[in-house]
Design an enzyme around this catalytic site. Structure first.
Site, PDB file in Angstrom:
ATOM      1  N   THR A   1      -1.897  22.678  10.611  1.00 44.38           N
ATOM      2  CA  THR A   1      -3.096  21.661  10.575  1.00 44.38           C
ATOM      3  C   THR A   1      -3.864  20.443  11.164  1.00 44.38           C
ATOM      4  O   THR A   1      -2.880  20.716  12.351  1.00 44.38           O
ATOM      5  CB  THR A   1      -1.921  20.377   8.809  1.00 44.38           C
ATOM      6  OG1 THR A   1      -3.376  19.379   8.273  1.00 44.38           O
ATOM      7  CG2 THR A   1      -1.294  19.771   9.304  1.00 44.38           C
ATOM      8  N   ASP A   2      -4.971  20.743  11.160  1.00 46.23           N
ATOM      9  CA  ASP A   2      -5.611  19.577  11.974  1.00 46.23           C
ATOM     10  C   ASP A   2      -5.195  18.519  12.036  1.00 46.23           C
ATOM     11  O   ASP A   2      -5.473  17.675  12.892  1.00 46.23           O
ATOM     12  CB  ASP A   2      -7.069  19.794  11.942  1.00 46.23           C
ATOM     13  CG  ASP A   2      -7.354  19.542  10.174  1.00 46.23           C
ATOM     14  OD1 ASP A   2      -6.722  18.236   9.417  1.00 46.23           O
ATOM     15  OD2 ASP A   2      -8.863  19.201  10.124  1.00 46.23           O
ATOM     16  N   GLU A   3      -4.733  18.367  11.141  1.00 44.01           N
ATOM     17  CA  GLU A   3      -4.204  16.443  10.684  1.00 44.01           C
ATOM     18  C   GLU A   3      -2.855  16.071  11.449  1.00 44.01           C
ATOM     19  O   GLU A   3      -3.199  14.968  11.906  1.00 44.01           O
ATOM     20  CB  GLU A   3      -3.682  16.609   9.698  1.00 44.01           C
ATOM     21  CG  GLU A   3      -4.798  16.151   8.133  1.00 44.01           C
ATOM     22  CD  GLU A   3      -4.031  16.686   6.918  1.00 44.01           C
ATOM     23  OE1 GLU A   3      -3.606  15.150   6.882  1.00 44.01           O
ATOM     24  OE2 GLU A   3      -4.787  16.946   6.066  1.00 44.01           O
TER      25      GLU A   3
ATOM     26  N   TYR B   1       2.623  13.152   6.235  1.00 42.27           N
ATOM     27  CA  TYR B   1       3.101  14.600   6.108  1.00 42.27           C
ATOM     28  C   TYR B   1       2.500  15.097   7.589  1.00 42.27           C
ATOM     29  O   TYR B   1       2.804  15.665   7.892  1.00 42.27           O
ATOM     30  CB  TYR B   1       1.580  15.283   4.936  1.00 42.27           C
ATOM     31  CG  TYR B   1       0.931  16.166   5.408  1.00 42.27           C
ATOM     32  CD1 TYR B   1       1.247  17.365   5.091  1.00 42.27           C
ATOM     33  CD2 TYR B   1      -0.386  16.116   5.558  1.00 42.27           C
ATOM     34  CE1 TYR B   1       0.949  18.772   4.902  1.00 42.27           C
ATOM     35  CE2 TYR B   1      -0.654  17.474   6.008  1.00 42.27           C
ATOM     36  CZ  TYR B   1       0.094  18.418   5.331  1.00 42.27           C
ATOM     37  OH  TYR B   1      -0.835  19.740   6.061  1.00 42.27           O
TER      38      TYR B   1
ATOM     39  N   LYS C   1       4.717  18.118   9.845  1.00 44.35           N
ATOM     40  CA  LYS C   1       4.321  18.996  10.226  1.00 44.35           C
ATOM     41  C   LYS C   1       3.819  18.689  11.818  1.00 44.35           C
ATOM     42  O   LYS C   1       3.812  20.654  12.214  1.00 44.35           O
ATOM     43  CB  LYS C   1       2.347  19.121   9.721  1.00 44.35           C
ATOM     44  CG  LYS C   1       2.620  19.344   8.461  1.00 44.35           C
ATOM     45  CD  LYS C   1       3.297  20.681   7.271  1.00 44.35           C
ATOM     46  CE  LYS C   1       2.172  21.869   7.998  1.00 44.35           C
ATOM     47  NZ  LYS C   1       2.198  23.170   7.810  1.00 44.35           N
TER      48      LYS C   1
END
Ligand code: NAD
Ligand code: TYD
Length: 361
Positions: free
Chosen positions: A135-137, A161, A165
């Site tokens: 993810t970009d997060e 989260y 990741k």
């Protein structure tokens, strides 16, 4: 001969879209390993339940013995790892499952795959790929005028989260660097489209609007996300699998940055036309500003030029075309929505929004 791949988390939102398309395109057999958490729904896979090229296995990516036997039995040429706990709000309420699946689970998966890969004959070792969907997060939050995330942006995850990741991305990187495992990593922006579980913004708003409930906007609604239609993401993953450079990372995005409030207003306008309220008022009247998310990231933006330049991938859908397809799918698949929003879902909605002073259940 067509190839066999193992997909993990293929009963969830993106994984199911990926599996359905893979089978539709006739690309080979898919062994689909999924734990069927609240987010995994066999409802997503009903159309392929009699397809001999789809082998569903109920299990955990953290179960190394199971993985070892699946790898031996099916001799896959690639693994695509979607399996994860994926909802930021849930990670704030209870981070442990995120550490277990996203970090420890990915570690066990990597260990099983490393052993399998090491024993392959040279030609098969060369062809094998482990693609990790991220993810970009992991890159953290941007200010309004900051340039979008490139693949070399430093990691600065802010939620349990995104931290979990990020940890999994680092493990994947290390397994390539240390053991030579042929890995690929994709870091993608917010997906939307069919089969999206209605705990995330877009499907939640469609679901609540039609049910006459409030449309909860966290804080001011000025946080910005980049939105990518899910089948564009699936096409990017297929392209990276096919032509990505081993050990590389590819950012995948839709070039569609939008504040949350704009996304919600767009949905309301579309529903006003396609399924007008009985009282003739706009669904926008149901918008309710609620308490903000803890540690809410202000902005995510993806610079997807590397994958465009090196692999020729670009998204096909604009936000306008993708959101229309999405709304149509939800209007045509209300049975799916009813089936996935029973039991556990109601419990979650009650708990999460009651704390914000909203009664949405
Ligand atoms: P999702 O929550 O809809 O689906 C996750 C799937 O993984 C579910 O089917 C669940 O049952 C399964 N799963 C969970 N734990 C498991 C375990 N231990 N073993 C086996 N299966 C397990 O998630 P999604 O939105 O489809 O996201 C898929 C992947 O893409 C995730 O890795 C996520 O981090 C990443 N991603 C998602 C988005 C997005 O906008 N949804 C954006 C970028 C990246
Ligand atoms: P979400 O769909 O949970 O994805 P992510 O947190 O991974 O970006 O949320 C998208 C944005 O919408 C995020 O800024 C939080 C916000 N949001 C709301 O305003 N209200 C809601 O009820 C939800 C679920 C999200």
């Amino acid at each position: 001969m067509k190839k066999t791949i193992i997909v993990t988390g293929g009963a969830g939102f993106i994984g199911a879209n990926f599996v359905l398309e893979w089978l539709k395109l006739g690309l080979g057999t898919v062994v689909n390993l999924d734990k069927l958490t609240y987010a995994g729904n066999l409802e997503n896979l009903v159309s392929v339940r009699h397809n001999p090229q789809h082998i569903f296995v109920h299990g955990d990516i953290g179960d190394q013995a199971l993985l070892t036997s699946l790898l031996q039995e099916h001799q896959p040429t690639a693994i695509v790892n979607f399996a994860a706990e994926s909802h930021v709000d849930r990670s704030i309420h209870g981070p442990e499952d995120f550490i277990q699946t996203n970090v420890v689970g990915t570690f066990h998966l990597l260990e099983a795959v490393r052993a399998y890969w090491a024993d392959l004959i040279e030609e098969d070792r060369q062809d094998f790929r482990f693609l990790h969907v991220s993810t970009d997060e992991v890159y953290g939050s941007l200010a309004k005028d900051d340039p979008a995330f490139t693949e070399t942006h430093s990691y600065a995850p802010n939620s349990p989260y995104s931290a979990s990741k990020a940890a999994s991305d680092h493990l994947v990187r290390a397994y390539h660097h240390t053991y030579g495992l042929p890995t690929l990593t994709t870091n993608c922006s917010n997906n939307y489209g069919p089969h999206h579980f209605p705990e995330k913004l877009i499907p939640l708003v469609i679901h609540n609007a039609l049910a006459g409930k409030d449309l909860p906007i966290y804080g001011t609604g000025q946080q910005i996300r980049d939105w990518l239609y899910v089948t564009d993401h699936c096409a990017a993953i297929r392209r990276v699998l096919e032509a990505g450079q081993i050990g590389e990372v590819y950012n995948v995005g839709g070039w569609n940055e939008m504040p949350n409030i704009e996304v919600v207003k767009t949905l309301c306008k579309m529903l006003d036309v396609k399924k007008p309220r009985a009282d003739g008022k706009s669904y926008a009247d149901q918008i309710a500003f609620v308490e903000d998310r803890l540690g809410h990231d202000q902005r995510y933006a993806i610079d997807a030029s590397k994958i465009a330049k090196q692999l020729g991938w670009k998204p096909k859908e604009t936000f306008e075309s993708g959101i229309e397809k999405t709304v149509n799918w939800y209007l045509e698949n209300q049975d799916w929505v009813s089936n996935v929003t029973s039991g556990e879902y109601r419990h979650w909605v009650q708990k999460q929004y009651a704390e914000r002073g909203e009664e949405l259940a």
